[in-house]
Design a protein around this motif. Structure first.
Motif, PDB file in Angstrom:
ATOM      1  N   ASN A  69       2.307   1.961  -3.440  1.00 49.99           N
ATOM      2  CA  ASN A  69       1.287   2.512  -4.317  1.00 49.99           C
ATOM      3  C   ASN A  69       1.304   4.037  -4.317  1.00 49.99           C
TER       4      ASN A  69
ATOM      5  N   THR B 273      -6.448  -0.619  -2.747  1.00 52.05           N
ATOM      6  CA  THR B 273      -5.918  -0.978  -1.431  1.00 52.05           C
ATOM      7  C   THR B 273      -5.760  -2.490  -1.351  1.00 52.05           C
TER       8      THR B 273
ATOM      9  N   ASN C 113       0.826  -1.196   0.000  1.00 46.65           N
ATOM     10  CA  ASN C 113       0.000   0.000   0.000  1.00 46.65           C
ATOM     11  C   ASN C 113       0.869   1.258   0.000  1.00 46.65           C
TER      12      ASN C 113
ATOM     13  N   GLU D 188      -2.621   4.358  -6.587  1.00 50.44           N
ATOM     14  CA  GLU D 188      -3.086   5.274  -5.538  1.00 50.44           C
ATOM     15  C   GLU D 188      -4.180   6.181  -6.067  1.00 50.44           C
TER      16      GLU D 188
END
Length: 151
Positions: free
Chosen positions: A25, A36, A22, A31
């Motif tokens: 990202n 997620t 995450n 993003e």
């Protein structure tokens, strides 16, 4: 048939690994799309993405957004399978869109079709909040040694 000869030992529920993905990202298309990660291993990669902000003019989830989610999941799985010091680059992706979504979160789940030394292929199924299949995608990645970093 799946060839698991070079599997990485990463855990699907390791919170550190999920946090890493995450965080990786950040600043990427993933993003911007709101992707997620919730699970990550060479055998199963799961992530969610909101419909809102990823829709087309008719208010439906954009087909391209589904493909971004599928490529993200398949590439992460292939990179995990490739292991340290190796990278995965996309060779081919296709998608069949079965139905639309107007709201909520979609969930993508990638599972391997074939995991070899130089190529990895994944099937990615994208579902809505009710578990209805929205899209089925297949992605194939080339696995290669990563280039040395410039000093």
């Amino acid at each position: 048939m799946t060839d698991n000869t070079t599997q990485s030992p990463t855990s699907a529920t390791d919170p550190e690994l999920l946090r890493l993905f995450n965080d990786m990202n950040a600043g990427t298309l993933g993003e911007k799309m709101g992707i997620t990660f919730t699970e990550a291993s060479p055998q199963r990669i799961v992530a969610t993405m909101p419909v809102e902000g990823n829709n087309q003019p008719y208010g439906l989830l954009h087909g391209g957004a589904s493909v971004v989610l599928a490529e993200t999941l398949g590439s992460v799985g292939a990179a995990l399978h490739a292991g340290e010091g190796r990278i995965a680059v996309g060779l081919d992706i296709n998608a069949t869109h079965h139905r639309g979504a107007r709201s909520g979160l979609v969930t993508g789940t990638a599972t391997p079709l074939s995991l070899g030394r130089t190529v990895a292929s994944y099937e990615v199924v994208i579902t809505d909040d009710q578990g209805n299949r929205l899209c089925t995608s297949r992605i194939t990645c080339l696995l290669r040694d990563s280039a040395p970093q410039a000093k």
